[in-house]
Enzyme design. Structure first.
Site, PDB file in Angstrom:
ATOM      1  N   ILE A 140       0.851  -1.193   0.000  1.00 47.78           N
ATOM      2  CA  ILE A 140       0.000   0.000   0.000  1.00 47.78           C
ATOM      3  C   ILE A 140       0.884   1.240   0.000  1.00 47.78           C
ATOM      4  O   ILE A 140       1.701   1.426   0.908  1.00 47.78           O
ATOM      5  CB  ILE A 140      -0.927   0.021   1.229  1.00 47.78           C
ATOM      6  CG1 ILE A 140      -1.853  -1.202   1.223  1.00 47.78           C
ATOM      7  CG2 ILE A 140      -1.747   1.310   1.270  1.00 47.78           C
ATOM      8  CD1 ILE A 140      -2.714  -1.314   2.464  1.00 47.78           C
ATOM      9  N   ASP A 141       0.741   2.058  -1.022  1.00 45.76           N
ATOM     10  CA  ASP A 141       1.449   3.335  -1.092  1.00 45.76           C
ATOM     11  C   ASP A 141       0.476   4.429  -0.659  1.00 45.76           C
ATOM     12  O   ASP A 141      -0.642   4.513  -1.169  1.00 45.76           O
ATOM     13  CB  ASP A 141       1.936   3.610  -2.513  1.00 45.76           C
ATOM     14  CG  ASP A 141       2.892   2.540  -3.011  1.00 45.76           C
ATOM     15  OD1 ASP A 141       3.648   1.988  -2.184  1.00 45.76           O
ATOM     16  OD2 ASP A 141       2.883   2.243  -4.226  1.00 45.76           O
ATOM     17  N   ALA A 142       0.903   5.248   0.282  1.00 47.18           N
ATOM     18  CA  ALA A 142       0.016   6.280   0.830  1.00 47.18           C
ATOM     19  C   ALA A 142       0.672   7.648   0.749  1.00 47.18           C
ATOM     20  O   ALA A 142       1.872   7.796   0.970  1.00 47.18           O
ATOM     21  CB  ALA A 142      -0.346   5.957   2.272  1.00 47.18           C
ATOM     22  N   VAL A 153      -2.565   5.599  -3.052  1.00 43.86           N
ATOM     23  CA  VAL A 153      -2.306   5.961  -4.447  1.00 43.86           C
ATOM     24  C   VAL A 153      -1.813   4.722  -5.188  1.00 43.86           C
ATOM     25  O   VAL A 153      -1.209   3.821  -4.606  1.00 43.86           O
ATOM     26  CB  VAL A 153      -1.276   7.102  -4.572  1.00 43.86           C
ATOM     27  CG1 VAL A 153      -1.859   8.405  -4.065  1.00 43.86           C
ATOM     28  CG2 VAL A 153       0.013   6.779  -3.816  1.00 43.86           C
TER      29      VAL A 153
END
Length: 264
Positions: A140-142, A153
């Site tokens: 998970i890219d945040a 994102v």
């Protein structure tokens, strides 16, 4: 697996400290805030160095495959897996059970789903049922939002999803992910420290291990991510490939004694 240190008759399990290598074509790069990739060397040479340093495990992410709409570069993955003596996780361009099956069949222990997980949550469930949750990592890219909070994102930080990373992480957990890898886009490659607020928010309520990533500054920062912020393991890129204020390329990894002193 976690590092094992034997002290007398006791076996002490240390948290995992995981190098992350970014693949672009056939070479390794390191980005800053997911931009400006800098060439750092040949993947096979890097893997051999990490073999010698007896790292816990290795994460290899191909940052061009999803953006190009291409599938995984299986020959490159096969070459990496054949050289890697530690558990290897691979991500990049994975979009189907067939991709996952082929990657696992050539010696990779885990696959990392990012863009595919955002686009198709059912792939997580299907992959976990087929191959086991232990083989499925959701990355998970945040990124911080202007008015506060965070947003997931996709496509290497280029696509806004409107999703809250806390809710998305829990949904991935429930779907069958064996681990969550959480990366702060703003901290990526900066060597300014993990985003401990983000880690704390996402780690609460998760049943599966959380790997903190993005901005690792030093060993105390890694210890804090685990002891204070709730991560189960830490991953880093720039911390292991750059040296000094001029960011000279030099692959390194803490010695077992340094890790023991930091975490015990």
């Amino acid at each position: 697996m976690a590092t094992q240190e034997f002290l007398g008759n006791d076996c002490l399990m240390l948290p995992r400290v995981i190098p992350t290598l970014l693949l672009r074509g056939t070479g390794l790069v390191k980005t800053t805030q997911f931009k400006d990739p800098k060439y750092v060397g040949d993947p096979i040479n890097a893997i051999r160095i990490f073999n010698d340093k007896e790292v816990d495990e290795l994460i290899l992410l191909d940052i061009t495959r999803s953006g190009e709409g291409a599938g995984p570069a299986f020959e490159v993955i096969r070459d990496a897996a054949s050289e890697c003596f530690m558990p290897l996780a691979y991500g990049g361009g994975i979009s189907s059970l067939h991709d996952i099956e082929k990657i696992l069949s050539i010696g990779v222990e885990k696959v990392v789903l990012n863009t595919a997980a955002v686009a198709n949550m059912s792939l997580i469930s299907e992959a976990a049922r087929t191959f086991g949750s232990q083989a499925i990592v959701v990355s998970i890219d945040a990124r911080k939002k202007l008015l506060g909070g965070y947003e997931v994102v996709g496509n290497r930080g280029q696509k806004r999803t409107g999703m809250d990373p806390v809710s998305f992480a829990r949904a991935c957990d429930e779907a069958g992910a064996g681990e969550i890898m959480l990366t702060s886009v703003e901290r990526d490659g900066t060597l300014q420290g993990y985003d401990h607020d983000l880690i704390s928010r996402v780690s609460k309520g998760l049943k599966v291990p959380l790997i903190a990533s993005g901005g690792a500054k030093d060993l105390p920062d890694m210890v804090s991510a685990i002891r204070n912020s709730g991560a189960s393991a830490v991953a880093a890129g720039a911390f292991f490939v750059f040296q000094g204020k001029h960011r000279a390329v030099l692959i390194s990894y803490p010695s077992p004694s340094d890790l023991r002193k930091a975490f015990v």
